[in-house]
Every structure is written in C-alpha cells, then in structure tokens.
Design a protein around this motif. Structure first.
Motif: not given
Ligand SMILES: NC(=O)c1ccc[n+]([C@@H]2O[C@H](COP(=O)([O-])OP(=O)(O)OC[C@H]3O[C@@H](n4cnc5c(N)ncnc54)[C@H](O)[C@@H]3O)[C@@H](O)[C@H]2O)c1
Length: 258
Positions: A144-153
C-alpha cells in the motif's frame, strides 16, 4: 580488498548510504558523500574525514555541478551508489496528494535516473565504471505505497535498461533490493506509527530486520571487480522476506505463531 578507487555515494549522510561510505572508506577508497546541503556537515561523516558535497537529486544543475567537481578533483569516478531517497507514508489513493506522489517518484526514480545519466555517460566515455542503485522488495510486489513501490519498480527498469545501454562500454549497472532495514528513515516511520516493527519482522525468513552494513556488503560486492560478469540484476538483501511472501497464505512461517 579492491584497489583504491573513487566512489560517489548519494544519500551518503544517513542510513544505507552512510554505511556504504563507511565501508568503502574502511576499504581504503576515496569516497565522496553527496547529500542535501544541510547534511554535508554531518558529524558521522566529519569523524570519518571523507569529502562531502551538496547535491539535490531533484535538481539537474546540482547533480551536474557535483559531478563536475568530482571530475575536476579526481579526474574520474569509478563507481556510483544511488542511495538518496525518501520513504512514503502509507495512504490510500484518495488521501495521497499528487504533490506527495510527485515528490516521492521524482526523488526515488527520476533522481536515480538523473544521477545514472550524468555519472554513467561519463563512465561510458572512460570505458569503465560501476553503478549500484537502491531498489526495494517493493519493486516486485504490491504494497500500500502507491508512489514508492512504482518508483522502485522504475529503479529496477532503469537498472536493466542502462545495463544494456552501457555494457559494451564496460559500465555495469546493478541494484540491491533491501528488505526492511534499520535506518533513521524507517525508524521514524515506526516511531510515527506508520509501520509496525513486529509485522515487518514477521514475514522475514530470518525473523529480523536487515542492518545497514549488510546492505552495504552487497553493494560493495556489486561495485567490485568480483562482480565483473554481473550487470542488470537486482540482489535482494531482505532477510528472506521475498522468499517467504507465499507462506502467509498457508498460515505464515512456522516461527511466527499466527
Ligand atoms: N530503510 C529501508 O527499509 C529501505 C528498504 C528498501 C530500500 N530503501 C532505500 O534505501 C535508500 C536509502 O534509504 P535509508 O533508509 O537509508 O534512508 P535515510 O533517510 O536514512 O537516508 C536517505 C538519505 O538520502 C538523502 N536525500 C533525500 N532526498 C535527497 C535529495 N533530493 N537529494 C540528495 N539527497 C537526498 C537524505 O538526506 C538522507 O541522508 C532509499 O532509496 C530508500 O528508498 C530503504
């Protein structure tokens, strides 16, 4: 131990970046710690006596200036570690402002790309170099980290794309994917009640959090000639968190007693 080289570490004043600076310095290398202007007088770095330079990875001119200063001072740079980053408060998409989304994605993904582009292009010209980016266990699974996880992908994709771009020029580009690591950033999130330390630990096969020196060990390996045939990979350093994701469906790991 590697021969003495010149390394630049963004986010070098705290957490994972600081551990990398300390390890490279202990190994006898020339290390430049790059961090936000108010972090360049950090006592831990002063005690080490490593060079510090201001950088804001969100600002292209600032990254170019830091790179130019390093080249002017040392002639070349052998390795770059991109550890500047921010973590994100857990929020549902209706609560997460686009300003916050932009801040996290710009710092963690765009900032990583920008530093890679400026330092890596120069490494490609000099026909040698090694870059390590900091991805995350969230690069490859939903949280549930909708900015962080896509950034890390995105950091993972940047790592793979640039590995292909510069492989023939002798520049390797890799990433580490840390699990929950004991750093000031994560500790602040725990203290603020935004992360539950017991839950962070519960799913790790080793039953504990990662220490910053353990992430630094993996980063230094990927930077080094010992990893000379490795490029475009992301190495999980997560106490077995990713390996254990599926166990939740079967009632959790044996030691978690859920
Ligand atoms: N701690 C964890 O559990 C964990 C897990 C996976 C990945 N990571 C990643 O590791 C990296 C380091 O995180 P950390 O936990 O050590 O955090 P930290 O806050 O301890 O260190 C991050 C450093 O980056 C610097 N920084 C932030 N924004 C910057 C900017 N715009 N320009 C230059 N420097 C900037 C900060 O000043 C700080 O010194 C981040 O990319 C983070 O996403 C951390």
């Amino acid at each position: 131990m590697m021969r003495q080289k010149v390394f630049a570490v963004t986010g070098g004043a705290s957490g994972i970046g600081l551990a990398v600076v300390q390890r490279l310095h202990a190994d006898g290398h020339l290390v430049v710690s790059l961090d936000l202007p108010d972090k360049t007088h950090d006592p831990a770095l002063k005690a080490l006596g490593v060079q510090t330079l201001p950088i804001d990875v969100n600002d292209e001119a600032s990254v170019r200036e830091a790179h130019a200063t390093i080249i002017e001072t040392y002639g070349s740079v052998d390795g770059l570690v991109n550890s500047a980053g921010v973590i994100q408060k857990r929020q549902t998409p209706d609560k997460l402002s686009m300003a916050d989304w932009d801040f996290v994605v710009n710092t963690d993904m765009r900032g990583t790309y920008l530093c890679c582009a400026i330092f890596g292009s120069h490494m490609a010209e000099q026909k040698r170099g090694s870059i390590v980016n900091i991805a995350s266990i969230t690069s490859t699974c939903g949280v549930p980290l909708h900015a962080y996880a896509p950034a890390k992908a995105g950091v993972l994709s940047i790592t793979q794309c640039l590995a292909g771009q510069w492989g023939h020029a002798g520049v390797r580009v890799n990433a580490v994917a840390p699990g929950y690591t004991q750093t000031p950033a994560l500790q602040a999130a725990i203290d603020q009640g935004d992360r539950d330390q017991a839950l962070l630990i519960k799913q790790a096969a080793l039953g504990r959090m990662v220490q910053t020196n353990e992430v630094a060990n993996g980063i230094v390996f990927l930077l080094s000639d010992q990893a000379s045939a490795i490029t475009g990979v992301s190495l999980p350093i997560d106490c077995g968190w990713l390996a254990s994701v599926g166990w939740e469906t079967y009632g959790g790991l044996p030691h978690t007693k859920i």
